[in-house]
Design a protein around this motif. Structure first.
Motif, PDB file in Angstrom:
ATOM      1  N   VAL A 234      -2.634  -0.996 -10.256  1.00  0.00           N
ATOM      2  CA  VAL A 234      -3.688   0.023 -10.218  1.00  0.00           C
ATOM      3  C   VAL A 234      -3.734   0.787 -11.536  1.00  0.00           C
ATOM      4  O   VAL A 234      -4.814   1.071 -12.069  1.00  0.00           O
ATOM      5  CB  VAL A 234      -3.465   0.984  -9.032  1.00  0.00           C
ATOM      6  CG1 VAL A 234      -4.410   2.174  -9.121  1.00  0.00           C
ATOM      7  CG2 VAL A 234      -3.674   0.255  -7.708  1.00  0.00           C
ATOM      8  N   THR A 235      -2.561   1.120 -12.080  1.00  0.00           N
ATOM      9  CA  THR A 235      -2.518   1.845 -13.352  1.00  0.00           C
ATOM     10  C   THR A 235      -3.125   1.020 -14.478  1.00  0.00           C
ATOM     11  O   THR A 235      -3.978   1.506 -15.235  1.00  0.00           O
ATOM     12  CB  THR A 235      -1.062   2.198 -13.726  1.00  0.00           C
ATOM     13  OG1 THR A 235      -0.490   2.991 -12.691  1.00  0.00           O
ATOM     14  CG2 THR A 235      -1.009   2.991 -15.034  1.00  0.00           C
ATOM     15  N   ASP A 236      -2.682  -0.242 -14.602  1.00  0.00           N
ATOM     16  CA  ASP A 236      -3.087  -1.079 -15.738  1.00  0.00           C
ATOM     17  C   ASP A 236      -4.499  -1.643 -15.609  1.00  0.00           C
ATOM     18  O   ASP A 236      -5.175  -1.860 -16.623  1.00  0.00           O
ATOM     19  CB  ASP A 236      -2.096  -2.241 -15.912  1.00  0.00           C
ATOM     20  CG  ASP A 236      -0.713  -1.757 -16.332  1.00  0.00           C
ATOM     21  OD1 ASP A 236      -0.618  -0.598 -16.759  1.00  0.00           O
ATOM     22  OD2 ASP A 236       0.253  -2.537 -16.215  1.00  0.00           O
ATOM     23  N   LYS A 237      -4.946  -1.858 -14.374  1.00  0.00           N
ATOM     24  CA  LYS A 237      -6.235  -2.522 -14.180  1.00  0.00           C
ATOM     25  C   LYS A 237      -7.374  -1.578 -13.816  1.00  0.00           C
ATOM     26  O   LYS A 237      -8.545  -1.924 -14.019  1.00  0.00           O
ATOM     27  CB  LYS A 237      -6.110  -3.582 -13.067  1.00  0.00           C
ATOM     28  CG  LYS A 237      -5.069  -4.660 -13.340  1.00  0.00           C
ATOM     29  CD  LYS A 237      -5.382  -5.452 -14.595  1.00  0.00           C
ATOM     30  CE  LYS A 237      -4.342  -6.565 -14.809  1.00  0.00           C
ATOM     31  NZ  LYS A 237      -4.618  -7.330 -16.054  1.00  0.00           N
ATOM     32  N   ILE A 238      -7.047  -0.401 -13.287  1.00  0.00           N
ATOM     33  CA  ILE A 238      -8.111   0.511 -12.834  1.00  0.00           C
ATOM     34  C   ILE A 238      -8.043   1.867 -13.529  1.00  0.00           C
ATOM     35  O   ILE A 238      -8.978   2.283 -14.211  1.00  0.00           O
ATOM     36  CB  ILE A 238      -8.055   0.699 -11.299  1.00  0.00           C
ATOM     37  CG1 ILE A 238      -8.274  -0.630 -10.588  1.00  0.00           C
ATOM     38  CG2 ILE A 238      -9.097   1.726 -10.853  1.00  0.00           C
ATOM     39  CD1 ILE A 238      -8.157  -0.560  -9.074  1.00  0.00           C
ATOM     40  N   VAL A 239      -6.931   2.564 -13.378  1.00  0.00           N
ATOM     41  CA  VAL A 239      -6.848   3.951 -13.839  1.00  0.00           C
ATOM     42  C   VAL A 239      -6.938   4.063 -15.357  1.00  0.00           C
ATOM     43  O   VAL A 239      -7.774   4.812 -15.888  1.00  0.00           O
ATOM     44  CB  VAL A 239      -5.551   4.620 -13.334  1.00  0.00           C
ATOM     45  CG1 VAL A 239      -5.387   6.004 -13.948  1.00  0.00           C
ATOM     46  CG2 VAL A 239      -5.570   4.715 -11.813  1.00  0.00           C
ATOM     47  N   GLU A 240      -6.110   3.306 -16.075  1.00  0.00           N
ATOM     48  CA  GLU A 240      -6.117   3.435 -17.535  1.00  0.00           C
ATOM     49  C   GLU A 240      -7.401   2.913 -18.173  1.00  0.00           C
ATOM     50  O   GLU A 240      -7.952   3.566 -19.067  1.00  0.00           O
ATOM     51  CB  GLU A 240      -4.891   2.751 -18.133  1.00  0.00           C
ATOM     52  CG  GLU A 240      -4.690   3.118 -19.599  1.00  0.00           C
ATOM     53  CD  GLU A 240      -3.330   2.727 -20.121  1.00  0.00           C
ATOM     54  OE1 GLU A 240      -2.970   3.205 -21.207  1.00  0.00           O
ATOM     55  OE2 GLU A 240      -2.616   1.942 -19.456  1.00  0.00           O
ATOM     56  N   PRO A 241      -7.940   1.751 -17.751  1.00  0.00           N
ATOM     57  CA  PRO A 241      -9.228   1.325 -18.320  1.00  0.00           C
ATOM     58  C   PRO A 241     -10.346   2.337 -18.075  1.00  0.00           C
ATOM     59  O   PRO A 241     -11.208   2.530 -18.927  1.00  0.00           O
ATOM     60  CB  PRO A 241      -9.504   0.000 -17.595  1.00  0.00           C
ATOM     61  CG  PRO A 241      -8.155  -0.513 -17.225  1.00  0.00           C
ATOM     62  CD  PRO A 241      -7.356   0.712 -16.886  1.00  0.00           C
TER      63      PRO A 241
END
Length: 505
Positions: A234-241
């Motif tokens: 979730v962090t790498d694929k949703i939140v940070e992008p």
């Protein structure tokens, strides 16, 4: 929220737009400080409207009635409790004491040098998973993870050229999800076990005596991997992008450690090891106590322990780096740390009033009991019963932040109901823990929610409740879906949720 949607899939574009909408709506709310003041006033008014409404605890037969603060007696309480409500706001002392230690380590440059050491020594691809995992395991230190890990996660991501709010969000998600998962037993396990056994005793005293602190261990241990993987994705694929590139003033390029920094790191590391060894000795010896370890004097003083573990290495590093040459320098650096927390201190005043008013009026208790009565009257069984119970628990979590306080209210009602429908008390407790964990990170009534906002505002002064909730919703939904899948597998295979803890009663 700035984000680049040009290279995203249609699904993620739609998701980002939905989260942007939630953020926009949420940020139209007043500042967190003013919002809690408004909520406090709203509680006063509502308590006047529903004054006299009562519920009866089916176990103790105690009548709980909504207390009216919109009255002369209520006015007396409001005026005479204001200072106490502020001082007694649960996270206030823990945050300030912990931040004294962390702040000194930050002000002297120890955290900065440690960050550089990590950046040049650990693969970038492992850092998100390590941060989420650390958050999950932090429940060993009760609520200390909320204070320590989110700001460190933000600093870590910033040093890597990544968005600091993504690091903060990953740590916050891990800590929140960690209350339903761990590789070790925690104080939460002990508290829930006692409450579950007391509730089960009303139906089957003999069975209640077999409920142990390990009642959810198998499922909780398996959940560590689940939460770590989901939190990382979730962090790498949703939140940070979605956050996009960080363009704040705090951004900087890290250079390799200098000779002085390396020497300071070595001596600070030695100081940490010596301090840690002393703490281990104290925990097993003078501060062990006579009861269970999780109730020992040492365990109850973990906030101060964390302060010491950061303060001593920070002091040593400051002396080596010449940042601290006398007592005045030390005082100045500690003062700077407290100055950076001034916004949080102001926020704690209004948040403390709101939490105290809500507790004093008994509104949360009345809402919880009515939710339990609703479940009892639905007539649901099987999947419908499980999902309804979890839904009510998640809803109640928006009104009562404390995990043990909620279960104190809900266990005497839900455990007997579920036992009569052939679900074991241990399984019911597991459903509660899942429901509680996945909503912790999106409820402003979580005691540490204002703390996270204060940390986030160090990188974006305009951040509001909407921004934080929009960042955390993907974690909340993903954790819930992941846990439901794992729960389905557990039920289909008939695996005990803990040693001697079957799903069926």
């Amino acid at each position: 929220m700035k984000n680049n949607t040009e290279k995203l899939s249609p699904f993620r574009k739609l998701l980002f737009r939905a989260l942007d909408g939630i953020e926009w709506i949420g940020n139209k709310l007043p500042s967190p400080l003013l919002l809690f003041a408004i909520l406090a006033f709203t509680v006063i008014v509502i308590s006047g409207i529903f004054s006299g409404v009562s519920v009866t605890n089916p176990t103790t037969s105690e009548v709980v009635e909504v207390k009216n603060l919109f009255s002369l007696n209520g006015l007396d309480y409001i005026f005479n409790s204001a200072v106490e409500n502020f001082i007694a706001f649960p996270p206030l002392g823990a945050v300030l004491v912990t931040m004294l230690g962390i702040g000194l380590a930050e002000q002297t440059g120890l955290i900065h040098s440690s960050l550089k050491s990590i950046v040049f020594g650990v693969p970038n691809r492992l850092l998100t998973a390590a941060l989420v995992f650390a958050g999950v395991m932090s429940s060993l230190a009760v609520n200390a993870g909320y204070v320590v890990l989110p700001p460190l996660g933000a600093v870590l991501f910033l040093g890597l050229g990544r968005h600091p709010l993504a690091g903060l969000a990953a740590a916050f998600a891990g800590v929140s999800g960690g209350f339903g998962a761990n590789l070790a037993l925690t104080s939460t396990d002990a508290i829930l076990q006692e409450l579950t056994a007391d509730a089960a005793r009303t139906i089957d005293p003999a069975y209640a005596d077999t409920i142990t602190v390990t009642m959810n261990y198998f499922f909780a241990a398996a959940s560590v991997l689940l939460i770590t993987v989901i939190g990382t994705l979730v962090t790498d694929k949703i939140v940070e992008p979605r956050l996009g590139k960080y363009e704040g003033e705090e951004e900087e390029n890290l250079e390799k450690l200098t000779v002085r920094e390396k020497r300071g790191m070595r001596l600070a590391g030695l100081g940490f090891l010596v301090t840690f060894a002393i703490m281990v000795y104290l925990s097993l010896g003078p501060l062990r106590g006579d009861g269970a370890y999780i109730d020992s004097p040492f365990f109850n003083a973990l906030v101060f322990v964390i302060f010491v573990l950061f303060f001593v290495p920070g002091l040593i590093y400051g002396i080596v780096s010449k940042e601290i040459q006398n007592d005045k320098d030390l005082t100045t650096l500690l003062g700077k740390t407290m100055a950076s927390m001034s916004g949080y201190i102001a926020l704690a005043f209004t948040a403390g009033q709101f939490i105290a008013y809500f507790r004093e009026t008994n509104l949360g208790t009345v809402i919880a009991f009515n939710g339990a009565e609703f479940l009892k009257n639905t007539g649901f069984t099987g999947t419908g019963l499980i999902l309804t119970f979890m839904g009510i628990t998640m809803l109640v979590n928006f009104f009562i932040g404390s995990s043990s306080a909620k279960w104190t209210i809900l266990a005497p009602v839900f455990v007997p109901i579920m036992m009569n429908l052939d679900y074991s008390p241990e399984f019911t407790t597991l459903l509660y823990r899942i429901s509680d964990s996945v909503t912790n990170m999106v409820t402003p009534l979580l005691l540490y929610f204002p703390v996270i906002i204060a940390f986030a505002q160090r990188y974006d002064k305009k951040i509001g409740i909407g921004t934080l909730i929009s960042m955390m919703i993907p974690y909340s939904v993903a954790f819930l879906l992941g846990w439901l899948v794992l729960l389905l597998v557990w039920v289909l295979l008939g695996i005990p949720v803990g040693p001697g803890a079957p799903i069926s009663y």
